[in-house]
Write an enzyme that holds these catalytic residues in place. Structure first.
Site, PDB file in Angstrom:
ATOM      1  N   HIS A 293       0.796  -1.231   0.000  1.00  8.32           N
ATOM      2  CA  HIS A 293       0.000   0.000   0.000  1.00  8.32           C
ATOM      3  C   HIS A 293       0.830   1.284   0.000  1.00  8.32           C
ATOM      4  O   HIS A 293       0.280   2.374  -0.073  1.00  8.32           O
ATOM      5  CB  HIS A 293      -0.927   0.036   1.222  1.00  8.32           C
ATOM      6  CG  HIS A 293      -0.204   0.377   2.503  1.00  8.32           C
ATOM      7  ND1 HIS A 293       0.566  -0.524   3.185  1.00  8.32           N
ATOM      8  CD2 HIS A 293      -0.122   1.542   3.196  1.00  8.32           C
ATOM      9  CE1 HIS A 293       1.085   0.056   4.248  1.00  8.32           C
ATOM     10  NE2 HIS A 293       0.702   1.310   4.287  1.00  8.32           N
TER      11      HIS A 293
HETATM   12  C1  UD1 Z   1      -1.825   6.010   5.506  1.00 10.59           C
HETATM   13  C2  UD1 Z   1      -0.509   6.568   6.020  1.00 10.59           C
HETATM   14  C3  UD1 Z   1       0.561   5.481   5.933  1.00 10.59           C
HETATM   15  C4  UD1 Z   1       0.122   4.220   6.630  1.00 10.59           C
HETATM   16  C5  UD1 Z   1      -1.245   3.783   6.138  1.00 10.59           C
HETATM   17  C6  UD1 Z   1      -1.737   2.638   6.981  1.00 10.59           C
HETATM   18  C7  UD1 Z   1       0.000   8.949   5.637  1.00 10.59           C
HETATM   19  C8  UD1 Z   1       0.784   9.882   4.811  1.00 10.59           C
HETATM   20  N1  UD1 Z   1      -0.022   7.682   5.196  1.00 10.59           N
HETATM   21  O1  UD1 Z   1      -1.654   5.675   4.142  1.00 10.59           O
HETATM   22  O2  UD1 Z   1       1.753   5.935   6.540  1.00 10.59           O
HETATM   23  O3  UD1 Z   1       1.057   3.212   6.375  1.00 10.59           O
HETATM   24  O4  UD1 Z   1      -2.181   4.873   6.263  1.00 10.59           O
HETATM   25  O5  UD1 Z   1      -2.663   1.860   6.283  1.00 10.59           O
HETATM   26  O6  UD1 Z   1      -0.551   9.322   6.645  1.00 10.59           O
HETATM   27  N2  UD1 Z   1      -9.083   5.084   1.631  1.00 10.59           N
HETATM   28  C9  UD1 Z   1     -10.309   4.460   1.650  1.00 10.59           C
HETATM   29  N3  UD1 Z   1     -10.873   4.191   2.869  1.00 10.59           N
HETATM   30  C10 UD1 Z   1     -10.278   4.529   4.046  1.00 10.59           C
HETATM   31  C11 UD1 Z   1      -9.034   5.168   4.002  1.00 10.59           C
HETATM   32  C12 UD1 Z   1      -8.450   5.443   2.786  1.00 10.59           C
HETATM   33  O7  UD1 Z   1     -10.896   4.142   0.625  1.00 10.59           O
HETATM   34  O8  UD1 Z   1     -10.849   4.245   5.129  1.00 10.59           O
HETATM   35  C13 UD1 Z   1      -8.466   5.360   0.309  1.00 10.59           C
HETATM   36  C14 UD1 Z   1      -8.811   6.725  -0.255  1.00 10.59           C
HETATM   37  O9  UD1 Z   1      -8.918   6.618  -1.637  1.00 10.59           O
HETATM   38  C15 UD1 Z   1      -7.577   7.543   0.100  1.00 10.59           C
HETATM   39  C16 UD1 Z   1      -6.465   6.499   0.004  1.00 10.59           C
HETATM   40  O10 UD1 Z   1      -7.054   5.292   0.449  1.00 10.59           O
HETATM   41  O11 UD1 Z   1      -7.383   8.623  -0.754  1.00 10.59           O
HETATM   42  C17 UD1 Z   1      -5.242   6.821   0.822  1.00 10.59           C
HETATM   43  O12 UD1 Z   1      -5.584   7.043   2.181  1.00 10.59           O
HETATM   44  P1  UD1 Z   1      -4.599   7.882   3.129  1.00 10.59           P
HETATM   45  O13 UD1 Z   1      -5.081   7.819   4.526  1.00 10.59           O
HETATM   46  O14 UD1 Z   1      -4.334   9.201   2.535  1.00 10.59           O
HETATM   47  O15 UD1 Z   1      -3.234   7.114   2.983  1.00 10.59           O
HETATM   48  P2  UD1 Z   1      -2.904   5.563   3.192  1.00 10.59           P
HETATM   49  O16 UD1 Z   1      -2.362   5.047   1.903  1.00 10.59           O
HETATM   50  O17 UD1 Z   1      -4.038   4.868   3.817  1.00 10.59           O
HETATM   51  N1  UDP Z   2      -3.366  -5.418   9.252  1.00 18.35           N
HETATM   52  C1  UDP Z   2      -4.645  -5.925   9.477  1.00 18.35           C
HETATM   53  N2  UDP Z   2      -5.378  -6.340   8.397  1.00 18.35           N
HETATM   54  C2  UDP Z   2      -4.920  -6.287   7.126  1.00 18.35           C
HETATM   55  C3  UDP Z   2      -3.615  -5.769   6.905  1.00 18.35           C
HETATM   56  C4  UDP Z   2      -2.868  -5.334   7.983  1.00 18.35           C
HETATM   57  O1  UDP Z   2      -5.085  -6.009  10.621  1.00 18.35           O
HETATM   58  O2  UDP Z   2      -5.650  -6.671   6.213  1.00 18.35           O
HETATM   59  C5  UDP Z   2      -2.580  -4.910  10.409  1.00 18.35           C
HETATM   60  C6  UDP Z   2      -1.222  -5.540  10.606  1.00 18.35           C
HETATM   61  O3  UDP Z   2      -1.315  -6.653  11.460  1.00 18.35           O
HETATM   62  C7  UDP Z   2      -0.399  -4.427  11.229  1.00 18.35           C
HETATM   63  C8  UDP Z   2      -1.036  -3.162  10.693  1.00 18.35           C
HETATM   64  O4  UDP Z   2      -2.302  -3.553  10.155  1.00 18.35           O
HETATM   65  O5  UDP Z   2      -0.491  -4.406  12.640  1.00 18.35           O
HETATM   66  C9  UDP Z   2      -0.174  -2.555   9.625  1.00 18.35           C
HETATM   67  O6  UDP Z   2      -0.872  -1.514   9.005  1.00 18.35           O
HETATM   68  P1  UDP Z   2      -0.489  -0.945   7.581  1.00 18.35           P
HETATM   69  O7  UDP Z   2       0.284  -1.949   6.834  1.00 18.35           O
HETATM   70  O8  UDP Z   2      -1.750  -0.445   6.995  1.00 18.35           O
HETATM   71  O9  UDP Z   2       0.378   0.328   7.945  1.00 18.35           O
HETATM   72  P2  UDP Z   2       1.939   0.566   8.260  1.00 18.35           P
HETATM   73  O10 UDP Z   2       2.345  -0.324   9.353  1.00 18.35           O
HETATM   74  O11 UDP Z   2       2.689   0.355   6.989  1.00 18.35           O
HETATM   75  O12 UDP Z   2       1.971   2.014   8.623  1.00 18.35           O
END
Ligand code: UD1
Ligand code: UDP
Length: 370
Positions: A210
């Site tokens: 992601h």
């Molecule tokens: C964010 C964090 C990242 C973290 C990740 C955990 C930042 C810069 N990034 O990335 O560090 O690893 O969360 O998963 O803060 N979206 C949905 N539903 C949701 C949330 C997001 O559809 O509930 C989609 C939307 O299209 C959105 C995109 O995901 O634009 C990105 O969401 P965003 O929270 O900006 O960044 P993540 O990639 O989730």
């Molecule tokens: N995780 C989860 N379900 C999923 C994928 C990840 O519960 O389908 C959990 C995973 O165990 C870990 C956390 O989400 O604790 C990691 O989140 P993510 O990879 O979104 O973010 P990052 O750690 O890269 O910021």
């Protein structure tokens, strides 16, 4: 003393849950403010439910947007909330936009409380890679925090190198170890995910992807898809991929779904809850990821990992050889998978003993912050 947790995304909920539990055990009153950066049930509420947190948590509902939109909205909405709540200390965890915006907001309500403190959980991580938006969040948050709870010696070293005063830095371990230890038994009892997906222990590969710099870049995304295709040909193992909504969106934007469908053995699911994901990790033959938390958890659960990045802010996993970096490079993914699938699982977890939350709360107590 008023303590306020600010969180907004899946990993923050998971990694702050043990601290919130510790506050309850110690009868320390607290508030939680959710920014609403993540809002889908499977990225948000499911974790409140599984981890026993109050689902009625105050939510700022900022939703999705560009980085500046998200950070701006959080500061504006959170500022209003904090001015009424008047906390003495706020705690943020990790490196998301929620974390940076939370820390900035706290430091900008000084007219209400000039002595307000910011505690940064998981401080001091550095990838030294500046195309990763989280790297700036880490650096800026660390430099305006009063308490830096560093998970490892390497993180402490990184902070000292940036001249952060020593008396602000505390080596505590990472609360992800607490989260894994606290939930693995319940996960084993409750999760039916292996049956649901019709897969067997040690007989599948688990994938998560992601990172913005990977999946928003069509070249890298194509590299990842080509790598998966090769793995699918070389190893007769199902590849389970609980897909993040960002990636789903990008695959749609770049018209790549048909390419994914051509990969035999690839099983794409919605994101899963923590119990199911722990079980998927624990029983996997190999994990492929670009997630920070998954690099840590795979190491804790003793499952070899290949990280589809060229750098990591978790170098401890590389040093103990639980993890290798392969980028989104098909050849390196192929070679890496061959090597790691048969890796002896002998390493020692470098992220702590599962008592990070207790240590953090004890430090805050000693400093009269809670
Ligand atoms: C964010 C964090 C990242 C973290 C990740 C955990 C930042 C810069 N990034 O990335 O560090 O690893 O969360 O998963 O803060 N979206 C949905 N539903 C949701 C949330 C997001 O559809 O509930 C989609 C939307 O299209 C959105 C995109 O995901 O634009 C990105 O969401 P965003 O929270 O900006 O960044 P993540 O990639 O989730
Ligand atoms: N995780 C989860 N379900 C999923 C994928 C990840 O519960 O389908 C959990 C995973 O165990 C870990 C956390 O989400 O604790 C990691 O989140 P993510 O990879 O979104 O973010 P990052 O750690 O890269 O910021």
């Amino acid at each position: 003393m008023k303590i306020c947790f600010i969180l907004g995304t899946r990993p923050e909920i998971i990694k702050l849950a043990p601290l919130i539990k510790e506050c309850e055990k110690e009868q320390i009153s607290y508030n939680i403010i959710h920014t609403g950066q993540h809002y889908d049930y499977l990225l948000d509420k499911i974790f409140f439910k599984e981890l026993g947190l109050n689902p009625e948590t105050e939510n700022l509902k900022i939703g999705s947007g560009t980085h500046t939109e998200s950070i701006g909205k959080i500061i504006q909405k959170l500022g209003k909330k904090l001015r009424t709540l008047k906390p003495d200390i706020i705690l943020v965890e990790g490196d998301t936009n929620t974390v940076l915006a939370g820390a900035i907001t706290a430091k900008k309500i000084f007219d209400i409380n000039p002595k307000i403190k910011v505690g940064h959980i998981e401080a001091g991580l550095r990838s030294n890679y500046y195309e990763m938006p989280e790297e700036y969040n880490r650096i800026m948050t660390d430099h305006i925090s009063d308490y830096l709870f560093a998970p490892t010696k390497q993180a402490v070293k990184n902070l000292k190198k940036e001249n952060i005063p020593k008396d602000r830095i505390f080596l505590t371990g990472n609360t992800i170890v607490d989260a894994v230890y606290q939930n693995i038994k319940t996960a084993e009892t409750k999760s039916r995910i292996l049956t649901t997906l019709n897969i067997k222990k040690d007989n599948y590969i688990l994938l998560t992807a992601h990172r913005q710099e990977n999946v928003d870049n069509p070249k890298k995304l194509l590299g990842l898809i080509e790598g998966l295709k090769r793995l699918s040909k070389n190893h007769n193992l199902p590849i389970i991929y609980p897909i993040h909504p960002r990636t789903k969106k990008r695959i749609r934007d770049f018209h790549l779904f048909s390419r994914l469908q051509q990969i035999q053995n690839l099983i794409i699911t919605e994101p899963v809850g923590y119990f199911d994901f722990l079980i998927l990790q624990k029983n996997a033959a190999l994990i492929i990821t670009d997630s920070g938390g998954v690099q840590e958890e795979s190491c804790i659960l003793k499952v070899p990992c290949i990280t589809i990045r060229d750098n990591t802010e978790r170098p401890e996993t590389i040093k103990i050889k639980s993890n290798i970096l392969v980028g989104c490079n098909p050849k390196k993914m192929e070679k890496g998978a061959k090597k790691m699938l048969f890796k002896k699982r002998k390493w020692k977890n470098p992220f702590g003993d599962g008592k990070a939350s207790q240590k953090i709360i004890n430090i805050l107590k000693e400093k009269n912050e809670v």
